[in-house]
Write a protein that holds these residues in place. Structure first.
Motif, mmCIF file in Angstrom:
data_model
loop_
_atom_site.group_PDB
_atom_site.id
_atom_site.type_symbol
_atom_site.label_atom_id
_atom_site.label_comp_id
_atom_site.label_asym_id
_atom_site.label_seq_id
_atom_site.Cartn_x
_atom_site.Cartn_y
_atom_site.Cartn_z
ATOM 1 N N PHE A 15 -51.360 51.134 -74.058
ATOM 2 C CA PHE A 15 -50.405 50.955 -75.137
ATOM 3 C C PHE A 15 -50.868 51.774 -76.324
ATOM 4 O O PHE A 15 -52.023 52.135 -76.433
ATOM 5 C CB PHE A 15 -50.226 49.482 -75.522
ATOM 6 C CG PHE A 15 -51.428 48.860 -76.179
ATOM 7 C CD1 PHE A 15 -51.574 48.909 -77.558
ATOM 8 C CD2 PHE A 15 -52.397 48.216 -75.427
ATOM 9 C CE1 PHE A 15 -52.671 48.321 -78.162
ATOM 10 C CE2 PHE A 15 -53.493 47.634 -76.037
ATOM 11 C CZ PHE A 15 -53.631 47.675 -77.405
ATOM 12 N N SER A 16 -49.936 52.114 -77.193
ATOM 13 C CA SER A 16 -50.278 52.913 -78.369
ATOM 14 C C SER A 16 -50.274 52.036 -79.598
ATOM 15 O O SER A 16 -49.468 51.132 -79.731
ATOM 16 C CB SER A 16 -49.290 54.067 -78.550
ATOM 17 O OG SER A 16 -48.004 53.573 -78.823
ATOM 18 N N THR A 164 -53.774 55.609 -81.315
ATOM 19 C CA THR A 164 -54.853 55.165 -80.434
ATOM 20 C C THR A 164 -54.279 54.701 -79.103
ATOM 21 O O THR A 164 -53.304 53.950 -79.065
ATOM 22 C CB THR A 164 -55.635 54.004 -81.082
ATOM 23 O OG1 THR A 164 -56.173 54.445 -82.326
ATOM 24 C CG2 THR A 164 -56.777 53.553 -80.169
ATOM 25 N N PHE A 165 -54.889 55.151 -78.023
ATOM 26 C CA PHE A 165 -54.472 54.730 -76.689
ATOM 27 C C PHE A 165 -55.564 53.848 -76.098
ATOM 28 O O PHE A 165 -56.746 54.198 -76.146
ATOM 29 C CB PHE A 165 -54.237 55.946 -75.790
ATOM 30 C CG PHE A 165 -53.126 56.828 -76.270
ATOM 31 C CD1 PHE A 165 -51.814 56.590 -75.868
ATOM 32 C CD2 PHE A 165 -53.375 57.875 -77.131
ATOM 33 C CE1 PHE A 165 -50.787 57.404 -76.312
ATOM 34 C CE2 PHE A 165 -52.360 58.688 -77.583
ATOM 35 C CZ PHE A 165 -51.057 58.448 -77.175
ATOM 36 N N VAL A 166 -55.153 52.740 -75.552
ATOM 37 C CA VAL A 166 -56.104 51.784 -74.989
ATOM 38 C C VAL A 166 -55.666 51.434 -73.573
ATOM 39 O O VAL A 166 -54.486 51.147 -73.336
ATOM 40 C CB VAL A 166 -56.181 50.505 -75.840
ATOM 41 C CG1 VAL A 166 -57.163 49.516 -75.221
ATOM 42 C CG2 VAL A 166 -56.585 50.841 -77.277
ATOM 43 N N VAL A 181 -42.104 40.182 -68.867
ATOM 44 C CA VAL A 181 -43.523 39.842 -68.991
ATOM 45 C C VAL A 181 -44.263 40.919 -69.782
ATOM 46 O O VAL A 181 -45.080 40.613 -70.653
ATOM 47 C CB VAL A 181 -44.154 39.659 -67.597
ATOM 48 C CG1 VAL A 181 -45.653 39.401 -67.720
ATOM 49 C CG2 VAL A 181 -43.480 38.507 -66.859
ATOM 50 N N SER A 182 -43.969 42.192 -69.516
ATOM 51 C CA SER A 182 -44.660 43.268 -70.228
ATOM 52 C C SER A 182 -44.341 43.235 -71.720
ATOM 53 O O SER A 182 -45.202 43.492 -72.564
ATOM 54 C CB SER A 182 -44.298 44.626 -69.633
ATOM 55 O OG SER A 182 -42.907 44.873 -69.727
ATOM 56 N N THR A 204 -46.480 50.135 -78.524
ATOM 57 C CA THR A 204 -45.509 50.610 -77.538
ATOM 58 C C THR A 204 -46.223 50.916 -76.232
ATOM 59 O O THR A 204 -47.408 51.260 -76.227
ATOM 60 C CB THR A 204 -44.793 51.885 -78.021
ATOM 61 O OG1 THR A 204 -45.769 52.889 -78.287
ATOM 62 C CG2 THR A 204 -43.986 51.618 -79.279
ATOM 63 N N TRP A 205 -45.508 50.801 -75.140
ATOM 64 C CA TRP A 205 -46.051 51.167 -73.842
ATOM 65 C C TRP A 205 -46.003 52.683 -73.682
ATOM 66 O O TRP A 205 -44.989 53.310 -73.931
ATOM 67 C CB TRP A 205 -45.231 50.545 -72.711
ATOM 68 C CG TRP A 205 -45.346 49.060 -72.603
ATOM 69 C CD1 TRP A 205 -44.451 48.143 -73.034
ATOM 70 C CD2 TRP A 205 -46.428 48.338 -72.023
ATOM 71 N NE1 TRP A 205 -44.908 46.886 -72.764
ATOM 72 C CE2 TRP A 205 -46.117 46.967 -72.138
ATOM 73 C CE3 TRP A 205 -47.631 48.711 -71.414
ATOM 74 C CZ2 TRP A 205 -46.960 45.965 -71.671
ATOM 75 C CZ3 TRP A 205 -48.471 47.713 -70.951
ATOM 76 C CH2 TRP A 205 -48.131 46.367 -71.081
#
Length: 232
Positions: A15-16, A164-166, A181-182, A204-205
């Motif tokens: 996610f960002s 940031t991406f995690v 669910v997401s 956001t995804w």
């Protein structure tokens, strides 16, 4: 030793995380301005109208004149830019203090001080760093007697946060590929981050959850089972 057939489903997630609005936006344009008094028609809003030729001004020779910007929300503020009047008497801005915070005590002038201004030439702008101070209100005040506060433009900017991406891995019996669910996951993450004091961000995804094959391996050193994953 490998074990499979678990009831759990493991999913990977990206996610960002990014501040919103962007650091290049002048937040002052979103806000509302007031001041301690009024000279002629030089209203407080003139200091946030994007025109340095129109200015706000308090009554002449008052004590502790101030100008306040309400950003309508609390932000981490990186820098504030003040533009002085161009026609005369630029020295009147000397000693002006910039304060940032969330309190309206003493009209917001008791909030933490970011900077004190000196030597801003006529028609010139000065940019001061506020080290990511957090607040809803940005005040400019000149302490003392027989003062006049004239401001021709105020700009307020956020820190230059990076996106940031995690990637996260969940162990769950719930089908996280379900959109409902997401979305619930993002909402819960946002609630958790907000509870830690973070604000003004967007989640956001970048990649929807993906199923991965769960397996457990016995650690021969201490006899404990260790989870491992394998992407499908």
């Amino acid at each position: 030793m490998w074990m499979s057939g678990l009831l759990f489903v493991l999913l990977g997630m990206d996610f960002s995380f990014q501040t919103n609005p962007s650091s290049s936006e002048n937040l002052a344009l979103r806000g509302q301005a007031v001041q301690s008094s009024l000279y002629s028609n030089w209203v407080a809003a003139r200091a946030i109208d994007t025109s340095p030729s129109t200015c706000s001004c308090t009554e002449v020779y008052t004590s502790n004149p101030w100008w306040r910007l309400d950003l309508l929300d609390s932000y981490y503020i990186s820098r504030v830019i003040i533009t002085n009047r161009r026609d005369c008497c630029p020295e009147r801005l000397d000693g002006a203090e910039i304060h940032i915070g969330n309190s309206l005590e003493n009209n917001g002038n008791n909030n933490s001080r970011c900077a004190v201004l000196y030597g801003v030439a006529a028609g010139q702008s000065v940019s001061v760093s506020c080290d990511n101070m957090k607040g809803r209100y940005v005040n400019v005040i000149i302490p003392g007697r027989n003062k006049i506060l004239t401001i021709c433009e105020v700009e307020v900017y956020l820190p230059d946060w990076k996106k940031t991406f995690v990637m996260m891995t969940f162990l769950s019996s719930v089908n996280m590929t379900d959109p409902a669910v997401s979305n619930m996951i993002l909402n819960r993450l946002k609630t958790a981050l907000t509870s830690k004091g973070l604000s003004n961000f967007t989640l956001t995804w970048t990649k929807l959850p993906q199923k991965v094959k769960p397996e457990i391996k016995l650690d021969d050193d201490d006899g404990k089972y260790v989870y491992t994953t394998q992407q499908k």
